[in-house]
Design an enzyme around this catalytic site. Structure first.
Site, PDB file in Angstrom:
ATOM      1  N   LYS A  88      10.254  -3.424   0.846  1.00 12.07           N
ATOM      2  CA  LYS A  88       9.194  -2.970   1.742  1.00 12.07           C
ATOM      3  C   LYS A  88       9.446  -3.519   3.140  1.00 12.07           C
ATOM      4  O   LYS A  88       9.612  -4.726   3.343  1.00 12.07           O
ATOM      5  CB  LYS A  88       7.828  -3.428   1.231  1.00 12.07           C
ATOM      6  CG  LYS A  88       6.660  -2.954   2.110  1.00 12.07           C
ATOM      7  CD  LYS A  88       6.273  -3.992   3.139  1.00 12.07           C
ATOM      8  CE  LYS A  88       5.157  -3.481   4.069  1.00 12.07           C
ATOM      9  NZ  LYS A  88       4.654  -4.548   4.958  1.00 12.07           N
ATOM     10  N   GLY A 148       5.842  -5.090   9.700  1.00 14.28           N
ATOM     11  CA  GLY A 148       5.757  -6.170  10.675  1.00 14.28           C
ATOM     12  C   GLY A 148       6.574  -5.920  11.931  1.00 14.28           C
ATOM     13  O   GLY A 148       6.915  -4.785  12.280  1.00 14.28           O
ATOM     14  N   LYS A 188      -0.055  -8.826   0.304  1.00 12.21           N
ATOM     15  CA  LYS A 188       1.316  -8.961  -0.183  1.00 12.21           C
ATOM     16  C   LYS A 188       1.334  -9.654  -1.545  1.00 12.21           C
ATOM     17  O   LYS A 188       2.038  -9.220  -2.462  1.00 12.21           O
ATOM     18  CB  LYS A 188       2.161  -9.750   0.814  1.00 12.21           C
ATOM     19  CG  LYS A 188       2.662  -8.945   1.985  1.00 12.21           C
ATOM     20  CD  LYS A 188       3.624  -9.748   2.825  1.00 12.21           C
ATOM     21  CE  LYS A 188       4.278  -8.860   3.867  1.00 12.21           C
ATOM     22  NZ  LYS A 188       3.350  -8.084   4.671  1.00 12.21           N
TER      23      LYS A 188
END
Length: 260
Positions: free
Chosen positions: A8, A11, A214
């Site tokens: 993934k 950010g 997360k």
């Protein structure tokens, strides 16, 4: 075929051209070790465009509230701008990218989380399309845009989307972040977190905001994937550490590993 690795992306790396160059150099190296599937968000880009267009955007517990009116903007950013940019970087590095959204091939199904607007709660669908692609050396790159059974386009948290793709493919999962992994109160890496430890770490504020999502995504994947093969890897790691990602790709310790 060896076990797929689902990565993934999110950010700062998605907003920094130099960082993306560095990351795809690593992705190219990882692709030589095993099959890869990339799943990405684009929250910073969505937030920036919403602000430019005069829309207010808020988050609850690290997840974005998405009114239906925002979906054309979200879809344009995720499935259009960010996905095509990642495909371009992948191709530049000698990979064969295929840009997709979550509903392609019924890979991920979504229920509507009406408490957050046009937001999807992802559920495992079919792995047939992704398996066909990776068997022929293509690199699937999935944006975190889903569709409900009623045909509504939905914004899906990318960590949860990646965890669901890992469930679909019974693969390993790495959730990339801007830091080396999940950190304690002193800023030191927590090398391993178990499901039993997670509630206390959240309650005492060690894990907060987006990192809660997360961790929950990693635990969600662990519930399915690790029950099937205890040697599978579920981890949160920094995108900038190529050596750590290579170790994780080989099944070795790095970042924060999440266990049942």
């Amino acid at each position: 075929m060896s076990t797929p690795l689902i990565i993934k992306l999110g950010g700062r790396v998605l907003t920094d051209v130099d960082a993306l160059q560095q990351l795809f150099t690593t992705v190219k190296r990882l692709a030589e070790l095993r099959p890869l599937v990339l799943v990405h968000g684009g929250g910073d880009q969505v937030q920036e465009l919403l602000q430019q267009l005069g829309h207010e955007s808020v988050k609850i517990d690290g997840q974005r509230v998405t009114p239906a009116a925002h979906i054309p903007i979200v879809a344009g950013v995720l499935a259009g701008d960010v996905n095509s940019q990642l495909c371009a970087f992948a191709q530049q590095h000698g990979l064969q990218p295929v840009g997709l959204t979550l509903q392609a091939g019924n890979t991920v199904r979504c229920e509507v989380d009406s408490s957050r607007g046009a937001v999807g709660m992802p559920q495992a669908g079919s792995g047939t399309l992704l398996q066909l692609l990776i068997e022929h050396d293509y690199l699937p790159i999935l944006s975190s845009l889903g569709i409900s059974d009623q045909g509504e386009r939905l914004n899906v948290n990318a960590d949860l989307a990646a965890a669901t793709v890992a469930q679909v493919l019974h693969g390993d999962l790495i959730l990339l972040t801007d830091v080396v992994g999940i950190l304690d109160h002193d800023g030191q890496l927590i090398e391993t977190i178990t499901a039993a430890q997670a509630p206390e770490l959240i309650a005492n504020g060690t894990i907060r905001d987006g990192m809660i999502v997360k961790l929950n995504a990693a635990l969600q994947a662990a519930q399915v994937v690790l029950n099937k093969a205890s040697r599978r890897t579920i981890a949160v790691a920094g995108w900038h550490d190529a050596n750590a990602l290579s170790r994780l790709a080989r099944g070795e310790p790095a970042g924060t590993r999440v266990q049942l």
